[in-house]
Design an enzyme around this catalytic site. Structure first.
Site, PDB file in Angstrom:
ATOM      1  N   ASP A  11      -7.113   4.329  -4.352  1.00 42.76           N
ATOM      2  CA  ASP A  11      -7.763   4.180  -3.048  1.00 42.76           C
ATOM      3  C   ASP A  11      -8.399   5.557  -2.815  1.00 42.76           C
ATOM      4  O   ASP A  11      -8.620   6.295  -3.791  1.00 42.76           O
ATOM      5  CB  ASP A  11      -6.734   3.797  -1.961  1.00 42.76           C
ATOM      6  CG  ASP A  11      -7.388   3.296  -0.673  1.00 42.76           C
ATOM      7  OD1 ASP A  11      -7.765   2.119  -0.615  1.00 42.76           O
ATOM      8  OD2 ASP A  11      -7.555   4.086   0.284  1.00 42.76           O
ATOM      9  N   LYS A  56       0.862  -1.196   0.000  1.00 46.44           N
ATOM     10  CA  LYS A  56       0.000   0.000   0.000  1.00 46.44           C
ATOM     11  C   LYS A  56       0.886   1.229   0.000  1.00 46.44           C
ATOM     12  O   LYS A  56       2.028   1.172   0.468  1.00 46.44           O
ATOM     13  CB  LYS A  56      -0.872   0.014   1.262  1.00 46.44           C
ATOM     14  CG  LYS A  56      -2.127   0.837   1.127  1.00 46.44           C
ATOM     15  CD  LYS A  56      -3.221   0.028   0.488  1.00 46.44           C
ATOM     16  CE  LYS A  56      -4.474   0.828   0.262  1.00 46.44           C
ATOM     17  NZ  LYS A  56      -5.599  -0.040  -0.105  1.00 46.44           N
TER      18      LYS A  56
END
Ligand code: GLU
Length: 444
Positions: A166, A126
């Site tokens: 995201d 991430k």
């Protein structure tokens, strides 16, 4: 002290101030306790849990860019490459002022198990930045994305690490990031997912997280003899996940009546008008006040409040820890049957436990929102083959993946005598595959 407790304590001590990471770590460790106890000596000797909880690599970098007034701005960029046991690191980029290393690590840690659950060959990672795209011009967003990629490009690649979107990173940002990667590396490869359809994107990727959430929710409801048709649904958020969750919920005969953004929320007694919502959020990038203005049946309320609405199903699709104990109490009081997470870790541990204790079916995000990343893996597959599949093909694969995730989480819960605890089931099923792959690859 048991090995699991020892690891929780050590990791928290070694990573102070990372509250969200501690929360995600605790939740997973508590669930896998039953598996670890079966092999405690071997796991401990191989320091398996310590290796799992320490990212393989974490990168932090400066992102300087020039705003429209000629002023230089400096943000911080991150990429945490958490675990590559089952495939190249995979996970989105979040651009939001709240981003810090603890948030990126919680998201990266969750991503390991989520990606494992999809059954596809993707590891966990991430990244992101504390940059806020809200209110910025397109030129400013491009300048930021180009600067961000100027550092990130050396750490990623189609077979190394494949970022995506995201919160705060959608089609516009992915386009700018891809353009700069290609320019710097001289490679036209599937290094990012969520790309535009003219340059390697996959049909259904935009809808995938929201649609996948509903495929999972429907599978969970069916397994418990509940029909989604006619059910009132409370949804939070008004981004990509919420919009397509609302759309699919309506297609399945449900009635979503709420949505929310960072300043307020909508209650629409006639059910949310999803085309209007798309126009306001995806095209005009406006606030939800514009929705209430355009629609008579809608009420706009300032602040938080979605979970006070009487509903049968609740779908938190905004952000971490948005559904707290008091919200869980009000949902239970109003007779909620199921809560399914569209966002990453939107429910606090106390709220999750309260819902489970009150026999509310609970779908954890790492299982129920895995449709986004699963479709990203399908985008990678299409890029590798230099082919593109139809919307129907990808959608059918997505539905199948989500139903399998539910079946695997439910089976793992049952195997360990945990009944309908899909949180534990998902953690156990995701963990087992990663651990087997880690063990087979030696001490790395
Ligand atoms: N950000 C999404 C998630 O939380 C998608 C990641 C991806 O497609 O790589 O899973």
């Amino acid at each position: 002290m048991s090995y699991v407790d020892e690891v929780i304590e050590t990791i928290i001590e070694q990573n102070p101030g990372e509250a969200e990471f501690h929360q995600a770590l605790r939740e997973v460790m508590e669930s896998i306790r039953v598996v670890v106890e079966e092999n405690e000596e071997e796991y401990k000797k191989n320091a398996l849990l310590e290796r799992l909880a320490n990212p393989e690599r974490q990168i932090k970098f400066r992102v300087p860019w020039v705003d429209d007034n000629g002023q230089v701005q400096v943000n911080t960029g991150y990429r945490v490459q958490f675990n590559s046991a089952i495939g190249p690191y995979k996970g989105g980029l979040r651009f939001h002022p709240s981003v810090n290393i603890g948030i990126i690590k919680f998201l990266g840690f969750e991503q390991i198990f989520k990606n494992s659950l999809t059954g596809l060959p993707i590891g966990g990672g991430k990244g992101g930045s504390n940059f806020d795209p809200k209110g910025k011009s397109d030129r400013e967003v491009m300048a930021f994305c180009q600067s961000f990629m100027t550092e990130l490009y050396r750490h990623i690649g189609a077979d190394t690490d494949v970022p995506a979107g995201d919160i705060g990173v959608g089609a516009r940002e992915v386009g700018f990031l891809f353009g700069q990667y290609k320019r710097l590396s001289n490679l036209y490869e599937g290094v990012l997912t969520g790309k535009g359809l003219t340059f390697g994107g996959s049909l259904t990727r935009t809808e995938a997280t929201g649609y996948g959430l509903l495929y999972f929710t429907n599978a969970m409801l069916k397994a418990n003899d509940i029909d989604i048709a006619g059910k009132t649904i409370a949804v939070s958020g008004a981004g990509n996940v919420a919009i397509y969750a609302i759309e699919k919920a309506q297609q399945l005969g449900g009635k979503p009546v709420t949505c929310s953004d960072s300043t307020g929320w909508i209650y629409d007694s006639e059910g949310i008008d999803v085309e209007l919502l798309k126009e306001i959020k995806e095209v005009k990038r406006e606030r939800l006040t514009a929705y209430a203005k355009a629609r008579e049946s809608a009420e706009y309320h300032e602040g938080k409040g979605v979970w006070t609405v009487k509903c049968d199903i609740a779908l938190p699709c905004a952000t971490q820890n948005e559904l707290q104990l008091e919200d869980a109490k009000s949902l239970v009081e109003n007779g909620v049957l199921a809560v399914a997470e569209g966002a990453n870790m939107p429910t606090t541990i106390e709220a999750t436990e309260y819902l489970q204790e009150n026999d509310v079916l609970f779908a954890p995000g790492k299982a129920s929102n895995a449709g986004g990343v699963a479709t990203s893996a399908l985008e990678m597959a299409q890029n590798s083959q230099r082919l593109s599949w139809t919307f129907e093909e990808v959608d059918a694969k997505l539905q199948n993946i989500m139903e399998n995730i539910f079946a695997n989480a439910a089976a793992a819960a049952e195997e360990y005598g945990l009944d309908k605890n899909y949180v534990a089931g998902a953690n156990i099923a995701g963990f087992k595959k990663v651990v087997e792959a880690m063990n087979a690859q030696g001490i790395v």
